[in-house]
Design an enzyme around this catalytic site. Sequence first.
Site, PDB file in Angstrom:
ATOM      1  N   TYR A 159       0.832  -1.210   0.000  1.00 40.51           N
ATOM      2  CA  TYR A 159       0.000   0.000   0.000  1.00 40.51           C
ATOM      3  C   TYR A 159       0.863   1.255   0.000  1.00 40.51           C
ATOM      4  CZ  TYR A 159      -3.006   3.605   2.103  1.00 40.51           C
ATOM      5  OH  TYR A 159      -3.676   4.767   2.383  1.00 40.51           O
ATOM      6  N   THR A 195     -13.351   4.169   8.530  1.00 32.01           N
ATOM      7  CA  THR A 195     -13.764   3.793   7.183  1.00 32.01           C
ATOM      8  C   THR A 195     -13.835   2.274   7.102  1.00 32.01           C
ATOM      9  OG1 THR A 195     -11.509   3.633   6.324  1.00 32.01           O
ATOM     10  CG2 THR A 195     -12.567   5.812   6.241  1.00 32.01           C
TER      11      THR A 195
END
Length: 253
Positions: A159, A195
Amino acid sequence: MLINEQIVLVTGAGRGLGAAIATAFAREGARVVINYNRSAETARRLADSLGDRTIALQADVTDREAINRLVEEANQKFYGPITTIVHNALSDFKFNGDDRQRLQSIPWTDFGAHLDVSLRGALNVMQAAAPAMSKLKFGRIINIGTNLFQNPVVPYHDYTAAKAALLALTRTAAADLGPHGITVNMISGGLLRTTDASAATPEAVFDFVAGLTPLGHVTTPAEFADSVLFFASPWSRAVTGQNLIVDGGLVRN
């Protein structure tokens, strides 16, 4: 161009941070394209809740032809070209440091998945929308990054590397597109409360991060989204090629 005059494409906007960004633009009167890949139900529900100046359109950002179709459909819906891109789409990922892949075992395919969405996705949407922006002599491109390449407190190798590559593309694209009136910037967040991606983060980690920030709390998606508006607004017209960190002051440039 004022925000309420803009046509804004937010990739990966069916849920999480992308939904918060789409909501912020709709609140300011922009026409908003809520792009999603697999989150059809939540994306359409969000579009319905935000009114007739929003539309939910499916497209995989890694598929250039699908993005071309999305851009054309948005042009027809809103009777004008996309003026603003927020590239937020994220490969399936969970922020859980205890369950992350270690360097000794992480496969290249994990890097490739993130590079496809972060880097190829950004290239696809920029190439599809930039010609019309150039004709307008106006465009705003805002890529979503991470504070982890400044401070890799949790080494999510795949990532973080993909987002670092996206920062490089942000800066080179700014140089190419600036003469056409298009700015290209990045906004990099830290851990967000909460989230879909950060839902796997243990509560103790949220509390620890909050204690390290000068503001004393973990940034929310809505707070982060408000910062995105700055780069779309007239007040950022002389800013391009920059990376703004929005994490409550955890990382300081």
